[in-house]
Design an enzyme around this catalytic site. Structure first.
Site, short mmCIF file in Angstrom:
data_model
loop_
_atom_site.label_atom_id
_atom_site.label_comp_id
_atom_site.label_asym_id
_atom_site.label_seq_id
_atom_site.Cartn_x
_atom_site.Cartn_y
_atom_site.Cartn_z
CD GLU A 127 -2.87 0.83 1.54
OE1 GLU A 127 -2.77 -0.40 1.64
OE2 GLU A 127 -2.53 1.62 2.43
CB THR A 163 1.79 7.45 4.87
OG1 THR A 163 0.48 7.47 5.41
CG2 THR A 163 2.38 6.07 5.03
#
Lengths: 321, 321
Positions: free
Chosen positions: B137, B190
């Protein structure tokens, strides 16, 4: 007119407490056994709150009720009841050191409010008593802090969500947890110890800190001693305050090498606390930490205690004479 | 030589997740039902990890395994096993929106690692899988964060003490807790959402934040819904990030007026989550929040879900053909 059925004198005890508990600056606390303050509250005919005697304070604490944490908490309590015309005499017996970081002012404040509440046949529940003790304790620290007072009142581990009005959550106490206290005989003023803290903290460190607070709370519920140890880290307050405590780093290392789960400053110091699984490890930690102070030629007192889950309590009740 | 007894293909599901949970920036998360990603891992004769197909991403995600979170987590897993000569084909079916603040990259990363681990007959335990998914991730966020991945893998509420190597604590899920998700159809990166955060925070606000993290953890153990609500406050991250979300303040207020326990940003947004006691209140919150977006002429999707306590799971296992 006095009712001969009602108690005319109540003696209460409130324990010493460890605030902050490593990661939980200003929000976590727990209570100890053995150390604490006794307050005897007695009805008197003259209106007002009088502190007739304080023992064990070396003459350091004011007898003026308006300037004394115990007196102030009682005045706040009576004021809330609209009973300012009542007369109450307080005798305070301090059985713990002042300025030690063990919640000395909270112990007096809580014992006094608890005794008077019993004397008046409990107009307030235990949680309702807390605000008076916090306001009383403000006299000592300048800002309202419920962490020591809540731990002294309720016992066990507590988490303070807000200080005034207090929103306090009781946390469970793992049964095999023991605390070592080392009190080096030096004095730190709470006010000074607060002034040296920085106003801002790095977000990254704050995140670690709230992770540790969360995991310590979880560890208490899960009775996970290893996780308690992994959570007892404070990268924000301890590095700043520990420089005021001679031998701090060595004592902390000695406690951990002796098998303690973790070690940090109790409240604003100078006392240190260590938490251990089992009494024997707590004893070893005390010995290891103490020997570091001995090397520096410093005097100290130590204490081994399980967590006091009882909190404030009545010691004896005399019938009216 | 293939063993005909071993599975040649495994399909796994990993759920969407809510990270931060109001007060717990970077440390708290929980899993949802219905939304998530499917990954089918199939043995192939050519060595290497190949992503042969991705559906539901609108062509946004890279097929290059070295640049894809799912591919990366599998590469890390195989590397740890020293099985770099094995051949694995991955098919990724995204059943949740990208860039929504619902842990899209974590869902792919976790589903892929989970499927491959099953395919290889579980060389790793569930906790041992987590580091691969976190490393996978990292490709999406640039920094290692285990909050979404741990919630997607284990299910329920999790607290991340450290991200890499991950130290994750599972927290209990009160049975009557329901989540409302509102996903406004706008996109926030993000990386950008992290860049706008301040590097330092006021100590006073940090203390409130760790009090709230501690009390939210306690509330989950105590099944104290009211305390969950009192703990869902974030004075540090939400005020900065919420300005990127049109109508945020109105939606939050609408959720609370509809009876939700609390409401904040899911992950880095733009989705909002609200927690409620009971499904009916969660529905009312969805309706009230949605109508605020309608007033602004913005499109959105909503979801009502209990907390998914299962986490990653196998969907079907095909025998070798």
């Amino acid at each position: 007119m006095r009712d001969p059925e009602k108690p005319q004198s109540v003696k209460a005890f409130a324990p010493a407490t460890v605030a902050n508990v490593g990661c939980g600056f200003d929000v976590l606390g727990f209570a100890l056994h053995k150390l604490g303050d006794f307050v005897t509250a007695t009805m008197m005919d003259t209106p007002g709150v009088r502190i007739s005697r304080i023992t064990g304070d070396g003459g350091m604490l004011p007898l003026d009720a308006e300037k004394n944490t115990a007196g102030l908490s009682v005045l706040k309590l009576l004021n809330e009841l609209g009973m300012n015309d009542i007369g109450i005499d307080l005798v305070i017996e301090k059985k713990m050191p002042l300025g030690s970081g063990l919640g000395s002012s909270a112990a007096s404040s809580v014992a006094a409010a608890y005794a008077v509440n019993k004397l008046l046949e409990e107009p307030f529940s235990l949680p309702e008593l807390l605000p008076f003790t916090v306001e009383g304790e403000m006299a000592a620290s300048g800002t309202p802090h419920a962490d020591n007072a809540a731990a002294a009142l309720f016992g066990g581990f507590i988490l303070v969500k807000t200080h005034l009005p207090p929103d306090v959550i009781s946390l469970p106490t793992p049964p095999d947890l023991f605390c070592t206290i080392i009190h080096p005989k030096i004095e730190i003023q709470t006010r000074h110890s607060r002034q040296i803290l920085k106003k801002d903290v790095a977000l990254e460190k704050a995140v670690s800190q709230w992770a540790n607070v969360g995991s310590l709370v979880a560890a208490l519920f899960k009775e996970d001693y290893d996780l308690i140890g992994r959570s007892l880290h404070d990268e924000i307050i301890e590095p700043v305050r520990s420089v005021l405590i001679p031998g701090f780093d060595r004592m902390k290392l000695a406690a951990e090498e002796a098998g303690a789960l973790g070690c940090s400053i109790s409240g604003s110091g100078p006392s240190l606390f260590a938490l251990s699984r089992g009494k024997e490890t707590a004893r070893k930690a005390a010995s290891a930490m103490g020997s570091e102070l001995q090397k520096l030629g410093l005097e100290y007192n130590d204490l081994i205690s399980s967590v006091n889950t009882q909190g404030a309590t009545t010691v004896e009740e005399k019938a009216s004479s």
